[in-house]
Design an enzyme around this catalytic site. Structure first.
Site, PDB file in Angstrom:
ATOM      1  N   HIS A 195       0.699  -1.238  -0.125  1.00 62.60           N
ATOM      2  CA  HIS A 195      -0.042  -0.071   0.036  1.00 62.60           C
ATOM      3  C   HIS A 195       0.966   1.328  -0.110  1.00 62.60           C
ATOM      4  CE1 HIS A 195      -3.799   1.802  -0.006  1.00 62.60           C
ATOM      5  NE2 HIS A 195      -4.328   1.640   1.038  1.00 62.60           N
ATOM      6  N   ASP A 218      -2.498   1.653  -4.865  1.00 61.82           N
ATOM      7  CA  ASP A 218      -3.866   2.118  -4.147  1.00 61.82           C
ATOM      8  C   ASP A 218      -4.848   1.058  -4.438  1.00 61.82           C
ATOM      9  OD1 ASP A 218      -4.915   2.615  -6.509  1.00 61.82           O
ATOM     10  OD2 ASP A 218      -3.814   4.366  -6.930  1.00 61.82           O
TER      11      ASP A 218
END
Length: 531
Positions: free
Chosen positions: A501, A505
Site C-alpha cells: 500500500h 492504491d
C-alpha cells in the site's frame, strides 16, 4: 624486643605478599610436622611442596630450597621462631579453599535455556554472597543471577550472547576457607515441614538463603525474607515457605476433602411391628471397574531452524515491514472449466498435464501489461520504483522441504501450453527436492494456489522485493443466477489479493482484479491479447 617485633611483622608481611600468588598443584599435608627437632629438614620441604608459591618462585620451591632467602628467616632454634612456624603451618592449612562450580538453576516457567546478555564480573574478581554475577535473557524475561558463595571468580563458562542450559555451570568460584562452605548442587525445593517444628530466629548479620526465583516471588508479594522461616537445607527459604507465609497473612485455607452427608430417614408416623414388615434382601454392592490409565511417555523435542525454514524466517520478517492492502473477489470459472475439459485430452496426448494454473498465470501476465506497477519493486528506502520488463510469475509450491516459490520466466512470451510444460517441469523437480537457484530467484509477481489443499479465502503475504501477490481458493460448485434470472450450477473460485500500500492504491488493485477475472470468465477474450 622492638627489633624482634619489627622482624616478626616484616616476616609476616612478606609471607602474606608471597601468598597472593597462585599456589602449586600439590596439596598441603594434613599431618602436623615435628618442627621442634629439625625444623629446617622437616617443615621447610613441606612448605616448599605446598600450594604456596607462584611459578616465578620456582628456584625456591625445590626440595632443598632456601625459604630463608624468601621470607628473611633469621634463625630457627628459638622458641619464638618455633611458635611462628606453627602459625605459618596453620595459615597454610586454612588458606586453600575449594573451587565450586556455580550452576544455572531452574528459573521457572519451563525455561530450559537462556542467553547470557551481560557479565558483571570477570575472572579474578572477588564476589560476596548475593552479588550480581550476570544477566541472562530467556524468551519471556531478563533475570539477574546472583552468587551463592563468597570467593573469587576462577572461570567464566560462556561468552556474551552464548546460550546457557539450565543445570550447567556458569562460573567456577574459589570459595573462602571455612567449615560453612558447602558444595551446593542444583537447588531442589523439598516439601515444607510443619510450622510447629520450627521457630523463627533472626540472627543479626545473617544472610537469608533463597534462590532468585524465590526472592522474586517474595518481592512481588511484598514479603520480607527475614520474616519467613526457611525449611530447606541450612535454613534455605523455599517456594513453599513463601506460599505458606502468604496464606497465613491472607487467611487463606485449603479446601476440605469433599464428603457425602448422610441424612437419616424421616421418622415414621407409627412404628410397624417387626412381624408385619417383609424381610428385605440385602442389596449387593456394585464394584466399579478399575480402568487402567495409559502412561504418556512422550517428550518434547527442539531442533534448530535450517535450510528453507531459516530462509523463510528472514523473508517473512522483512515482509512484516510492508503495509498490506487486501482485496477479495469471486470468479465464475464455468466457461474455463468447459474449455479445459476440451483441451485436457489434447494436452495429455503431447505428454503434458494441463491444470487451471497455466490459465491463471497467463491471465495475470496479460493484466500486468495494463498495470505495470504491480510488476515492480521498490528499494529499501522506498525512494525509487523499478518496473520489471519480464513477467517472472512465481507459484507458491508445497514440497517436502517446505514452502518454495519457483517462478516461470518471461510469461509474457509464452503460450498457455508452454506455461503448462514449465509448470510440469518445476513440479517434478520440487517433488524430488532438485529445484535450483535459477528457478527460485528473480520473481516479479506471485500466485499461491492454496485452494489445491483447501480453503476459500486467505491473507497472502508479499514476498519482498515484490509488491503484489494473489491467493486462489478452491473451485466450488454453487448455485448462481444467470442472465435470465435462472438458478444454474456455477463453478466459483474466490481470489484474495495483497498489495504494497506504499505504492499501490486500492483502485489500481481492484481494476487489475476485474481485468484478470474477465479473462478467466471469458477465456476466448484472452485470444485477442495473445502475442
Amino acid at each position: 624486643m622492638a627489633a624482634v617485633t619489627r622482624g616478626s611483622f616484616t616476616f609476616m608481611r612478606r609471607l602474606l605478599l608471597a601468598h597472593r600468588y597462585k599456589r602449586c598443584c600439590s596439596r598441603v599435608q594434613t599431618g602436623q610436622p615435628d618442627y621442634t627437632r629439625h625444623p629446617h629438614t622437616v617443615f621447610i620441604p613441606q612448605l616448599c611442596s605446598s600450594r604456596f608459591f607462584h611459578t616465578s618462585y620456582a628456584p625456591y620451591t625445590t626440595h632443598h630450597c632456601d625459604l630463608y632467602a624468601l621470607v628473611g628467616w633469621p634463625s630457627l632454634h628459638t622458641r619464638r621462631q618455633t611458635h611462628w612456624l606453627h602459625v605459618i603451618y596453620k595459615t597454610l592449612l586454612v588458606t586453600s579453599g575449594p573451587i565450586l562450580p556455580f550452576k544455572l538453576s531452574d528459573i521457572g516457567e519451563g525455561i530450559m535455556e537462556v542467553t547470557v546478555k551481560e557479565w558483571y564480573v570477570k575472572e579474578g574478581d572477588k564476589v560476596s554472597q548475593f552479588d550480581s554475577i550476570c544477566e541472562v535473557q530467556s524468551d519471556k524475561a531478563s533475570v539477574t543471577i546472583t552468587s551463592r558463595y563468597d570467593g573469587v571468580i576462577k572461570k567464566l563458562y560462556y561468552e556474551v550472547d552464548a546460550t546457557a542450559l539450565v543445570g550447567t555451570p556458569l562460573v567456577d568460584i574459589e570459595t573462602e576457607p571455612g567449615p560453612e562452605v558447602v558444595h551446593e548442587e542444583d537447588v531442589v525445593e523439598t516439601p515444607a515441614m510443619s510450622n510447629d517444628e520450627h521457630t523463627h530466629q533472626e540472627i543479626k548479620g545473617h544472610k537469608t538463603q533463597a534462590t532468585p526465583a524465590v526472592r522474586r516471588l517474595a518481592m512481588e508479594n511484598n514479603i520480607k525474607l527475614s520474616e519467613v522461616v526457611g525449611t530447606g537445607r541450612d535454613g534455605r527459604i523455599l517456594k513453599e515457605d513463601i506460599l505458606n507465609f502468604l496464606a497465613k497473612q491472607t487467611g487463606a485455607i485449603l479446601p476440605p476433602t469433599p464428603f457425602h452427608e448422610i441424612q437419616p430417614p424421616p421418622p415414621a408416623a407409627s412404628a410397624p411391628s417387626s412381624a408385619s414388615m417383609p424381610k428385605m434382601k440385602p442389596t449387593p454392592s456394585v464394584q466399579l471397574p478399575v480402568v487402567s490409565r495409559p502412561v504418556f511417555t512422550g517428550k518434547d523435542s527442539t531442533e534448530p531452524l535450517k535450510g528453507f525454514h531459516k530462509a523463510m524466517v528472514k523473508t517473512m520478517t522483512a515482509a512484516l515491514k510492508i503495509p498490506h492492502f487486501g482485496y477479495k473477489d469471486e470468479v465464475d470459472l464455468t466457461r474455463l472449466v468447459q474449455l479445459r475439459k476440451e483441451l485436457k485430452g489434447l494436452s495429455e496426448a503431447r505428454g503434458v498435464k494441463l491444470s487451471y494454473m497455466p490459465f491463471f498465470i497467463k491471465a495475470a501476465s496479460l493484466g500486468l501489461l495494463h498495470f505495470p506497477i504491480l510488476n515492480a519493486s521498490v528499494d529499501e528506502s522506498v525512494q525509487n520504483i523499478t518496473y520489471k520488463a519480464s513477467h517472472n510469475i512465481g507459484l507458491a509450491m508445497d514440497t517436502s522441504q517446505g514452502l518454495l516459490v519457483p517462478n516461470v520466466k518471461n510469461v509474457q512470451l509464452l503460450s498457455v501450453f508452454e506455461i503448462a510444460v514449465e509448470l510440469n517441469r518445476m513440479q517434478t523437480l520440487g517433488a524430488t527436492g532438485q529445484l535450483g537457484k535459477a528457478d527460485l530467484t528473480g520473481g516479479t509477481f506471485t500466485l499461491s494456489n492454496i485452494g489445491s489443499i483447501g480453503g476459500t479465502y486467505a491473507k497472502p503475504v508479499i514476498l519482498p522485493p515484490e509488491v503484489a501477490i494473489g491467493a486462489l481458493g478452491k473451485i466450488q460448485v454453487l448455485p448462481r443466477f444467470n442472465s435470465r434470472d435462472e438458478v444454474v450450477k456455477a463453478h466459483v473460485m474466490n481470489v484474495s489479493w495483497s498489495a504494497d500500500h506504499r505504492i499501490i492504491d486500492g483502485a489500481t488493485m481492484a481494476r487489475f482484479s476485474n481485468l484478470w477475472r474477465d479473462y478467466l470468465e471469458n477465456p476466448a477474450s484472452m485470444v485477442l491479447d495473445l502475442k
